[in-house]
Design a protein around this motif. Structure first.
Motif, PDB file in Angstrom:
ATOM      1  N   GLU A 272      -4.192   8.086  -5.877  1.00  0.00           N
ATOM      2  CA  GLU A 272      -3.971   6.782  -6.516  1.00  0.00           C
ATOM      3  C   GLU A 272      -2.487   6.524  -6.775  1.00  0.00           C
ATOM      4  O   GLU A 272      -1.986   5.434  -6.519  1.00  0.00           O
ATOM      5  N   GLU A 273      -1.783   7.531  -7.249  1.00  0.00           N
ATOM      6  CA  GLU A 273      -0.365   7.359  -7.559  1.00  0.00           C
ATOM      7  C   GLU A 273       0.478   7.143  -6.303  1.00  0.00           C
ATOM      8  O   GLU A 273       1.382   6.306  -6.294  1.00  0.00           O
ATOM      9  N   VAL A 274       0.181   7.880  -5.249  1.00  0.00           N
ATOM     10  CA  VAL A 274       0.928   7.708  -4.004  1.00  0.00           C
ATOM     11  C   VAL A 274       0.639   6.325  -3.422  1.00  0.00           C
ATOM     12  O   VAL A 274       1.543   5.649  -2.940  1.00  0.00           O
ATOM     13  N   GLN A 275      -0.610   5.890  -3.487  1.00  0.00           N
ATOM     14  CA  GLN A 275      -0.935   4.557  -2.988  1.00  0.00           C
ATOM     15  C   GLN A 275      -0.237   3.472  -3.804  1.00  0.00           C
ATOM     16  O   GLN A 275       0.275   2.505  -3.241  1.00  0.00           O
ATOM     17  N   LYS A 276      -0.191   3.628  -5.122  1.00  0.00           N
ATOM     18  CA  LYS A 276       0.517   2.661  -5.976  1.00  0.00           C
ATOM     19  C   LYS A 276       1.998   2.597  -5.637  1.00  0.00           C
ATOM     20  O   LYS A 276       2.613   1.548  -5.726  1.00  0.00           O
ATOM     21  N   ALA A 277       2.556   3.737  -5.254  1.00  0.00           N
ATOM     22  CA  ALA A 277       3.986   3.804  -4.947  1.00  0.00           C
ATOM     23  C   ALA A 277       4.333   3.033  -3.672  1.00  0.00           C
ATOM     24  O   ALA A 277       5.488   2.675  -3.453  1.00  0.00           O
ATOM     25  N   GLY A 278       3.329   2.776  -2.825  1.00  0.00           N
ATOM     26  CA  GLY A 278       3.557   2.005  -1.613  1.00  0.00           C
ATOM     27  C   GLY A 278       4.469   2.677  -0.601  1.00  0.00           C
ATOM     28  O   GLY A 278       5.207   2.005   0.117  1.00  0.00           O
ATOM     29  N   LEU A 279       4.401   3.990  -0.533  1.00  0.00           N
ATOM     30  CA  LEU A 279       5.236   4.728   0.420  1.00  0.00           C
ATOM     31  C   LEU A 279       4.785   4.472   1.855  1.00  0.00           C
ATOM     32  O   LEU A 279       3.584   4.400   2.122  1.00  0.00           O
ATOM     33  N   PRO A 280       5.720   4.362   2.771  1.00  0.00           N
ATOM     34  CA  PRO A 280       5.360   4.162   4.175  1.00  0.00           C
ATOM     35  C   PRO A 280       5.014   5.499   4.849  1.00  0.00           C
ATOM     36  O   PRO A 280       5.715   5.960   5.746  1.00  0.00           O
TER      37      PRO A 280
ATOM     38  N   LYS B 225     -12.959   5.408   1.883  1.00  0.00           N
ATOM     39  CA  LYS B 225     -12.794   4.384   0.840  1.00  0.00           C
ATOM     40  C   LYS B 225     -11.315   4.184   0.505  1.00  0.00           C
ATOM     41  O   LYS B 225     -10.873   3.071   0.218  1.00  0.00           O
ATOM     42  N   GLN B 226     -10.547   5.258   0.565  1.00  0.00           N
ATOM     43  CA  GLN B 226      -9.116   5.197   0.242  1.00  0.00           C
ATOM     44  C   GLN B 226      -8.249   4.957   1.481  1.00  0.00           C
ATOM     45  O   GLN B 226      -7.032   5.005   1.397  1.00  0.00           O
ATOM     46  N   ASN B 227      -8.878   4.723   2.623  1.00  0.00           N
ATOM     47  CA  ASN B 227      -8.172   4.492   3.884  1.00  0.00           C
ATOM     48  C   ASN B 227      -7.333   5.706   4.309  1.00  0.00           C
ATOM     49  O   ASN B 227      -6.220   5.567   4.800  1.00  0.00           O
ATOM     50  N   ILE B 228      -7.894   6.876   4.078  1.00  0.00           N
ATOM     51  CA  ILE B 228      -7.261   8.130   4.494  1.00  0.00           C
ATOM     52  C   ILE B 228      -7.996   8.606   5.738  1.00  0.00           C
ATOM     53  O   ILE B 228      -9.216   8.777   5.716  1.00  0.00           O
ATOM     54  N   GLN B 229      -7.257   8.815   6.815  1.00  0.00           N
ATOM     55  CA  GLN B 229      -7.870   9.192   8.079  1.00  0.00           C
ATOM     56  C   GLN B 229      -7.820  10.699   8.347  1.00  0.00           C
ATOM     57  O   GLN B 229      -8.492  11.190   9.240  1.00  0.00           O
ATOM     58  N   TRP B 230      -6.989  11.405   7.591  1.00  0.00           N
ATOM     59  CA  TRP B 230      -6.765  12.829   7.852  1.00  0.00           C
ATOM     60  C   TRP B 230      -7.193  13.691   6.675  1.00  0.00           C
ATOM     61  O   TRP B 230      -6.979  13.323   5.516  1.00  0.00           O
ATOM     62  N   VAL B 231      -7.771  14.843   6.997  1.00  0.00           N
ATOM     63  CA  VAL B 231      -8.007  15.884   6.003  1.00  0.00           C
ATOM     64  C   VAL B 231      -7.350  17.154   6.515  1.00  0.00           C
ATOM     65  O   VAL B 231      -7.113  17.303   7.716  1.00  0.00           O
ATOM     66  N   SER B 232      -7.040  18.054   5.597  1.00  0.00           N
ATOM     67  CA  SER B 232      -6.530  19.361   6.003  1.00  0.00           C
ATOM     68  C   SER B 232      -7.275  20.423   5.207  1.00  0.00           C
ATOM     69  O   SER B 232      -7.784  20.152   4.124  1.00  0.00           O
ATOM     70  N   MET B 233      -7.327  21.593   5.793  1.00  0.00           N
ATOM     71  CA  MET B 233      -8.011  22.690   5.113  1.00  0.00           C
ATOM     72  C   MET B 233      -7.469  24.021   5.602  1.00  0.00           C
ATOM     73  O   MET B 233      -7.026  24.127   6.746  1.00  0.00           O
ATOM     74  N   PRO B 234      -7.489  25.011   4.710  1.00  0.00           N
ATOM     75  CA  PRO B 234      -7.082  26.350   5.150  1.00  0.00           C
ATOM     76  C   PRO B 234      -8.194  26.944   6.007  1.00  0.00           C
ATOM     77  O   PRO B 234      -9.345  26.511   5.943  1.00  0.00           O
ATOM     78  N   LYS B 235      -7.825  27.943   6.779  1.00  0.00           N
ATOM     79  CA  LYS B 235      -8.827  28.541   7.675  1.00  0.00           C
ATOM     80  C   LYS B 235     -10.023  29.091   6.900  1.00  0.00           C
ATOM     81  O   LYS B 235     -11.132  29.118   7.416  1.00  0.00           O
ATOM     82  N   GLU B 236      -9.814  29.478   5.649  1.00  0.00           N
ATOM     83  CA  GLU B 236     -10.915  30.022   4.847  1.00  0.00           C
ATOM     84  C   GLU B 236     -11.953  28.950   4.511  1.00  0.00           C
ATOM     85  O   GLU B 236     -13.076  29.273   4.132  1.00  0.00           O
TER      86      GLU B 236
END
Length: 185
Positions: A73-81, A110-121
């Motif tokens: 939420e905070e990063v989205q509010k900041a409007g970073l490109p 819902k948040q318009n995030i297309q990427w996820v990341s995860m550790p191998k575990e």
């Protein structure tokens, strides 16, 4: 540049952003901000605003990996490109928080995030299948052997993070590993 551990050149964020802005091509930088407290996050976002200066160039090249809804939420509010990448925790943490891969994917959509990341575990065939079915792009890390990288690729990883394997080394191994599969007709 100074040397880290006597081997790796280091630079501060303005130097990094300046250098990367000069490089052409398909490079990507994933900035993992961890789980900062609110004050630290605010300072990070202010600094990122200065470094990106509203330049849409970074939309293609800079990913900020986040681990919590407040941070998103905070990063989205900041409007970073930048593009956002949401963290998928290991199975024990998902179970502790009653999270499923499907719930994470729905939140990301819902948040318009297309990427996820995860550790191998955190990588499991069922989790990867669910995330891919939900249309998520997946970055996995830290796969430091060729076999691990192949396994992650086979499960559908879009990006594979490593501390040890170089693209040239990966290509050399691939070229040397001609695999023949014989099956019944």
């Amino acid at each position: 540049c100074r040397q880290y551990d006597g081997h790796f050149g280091v630079m501060d964020a303005p130097q990094l952003f300046s250098r990367m802005r000069q490089v052409s091509g398909a490079w990507r930088l994933i900035l993992d901000i961890g789980r900062p407290d609110k004050t630290v996050l605010s300072g990070m976002l202010d600094r990122l605003k200065e470094l990106c200066a509203g330049d849409r160039y970074w939309q293609k090249h800079l990913f900020v990996r986040l681990q919590g809804k407040y941070d998103v939420e905070e990063v989205q509010k900041a409007g970073l490109p930048v593009q956002l990448m949401y963290y998928v925790p290991v199975k024990e943490k998902r179970e502790e928080k009653n999270l499923t891969a499907k719930a994470i994917a729905r939140y990301c959509k819902k948040q318009n995030i297309q990427w996820v990341s995860m550790p191998k575990e955190a990588v499991e065939e069922s989790v990867m299948a669910c995330l891919k079915q939900e249309g998520m792009r997946v970055c996995v890390f830290s796969y430091d052997t060729y076999t691990e990288a192949l396994m992650a690729s086979g499960l559908g990883a879009d990006w594979i993070g490593t501390s040890c394997l170089s693209p040239a080394c990966y290509e050399q191994w691939y070229e040397k590993s001609r695999i023949l599969v014989f099956g019944r007709s």
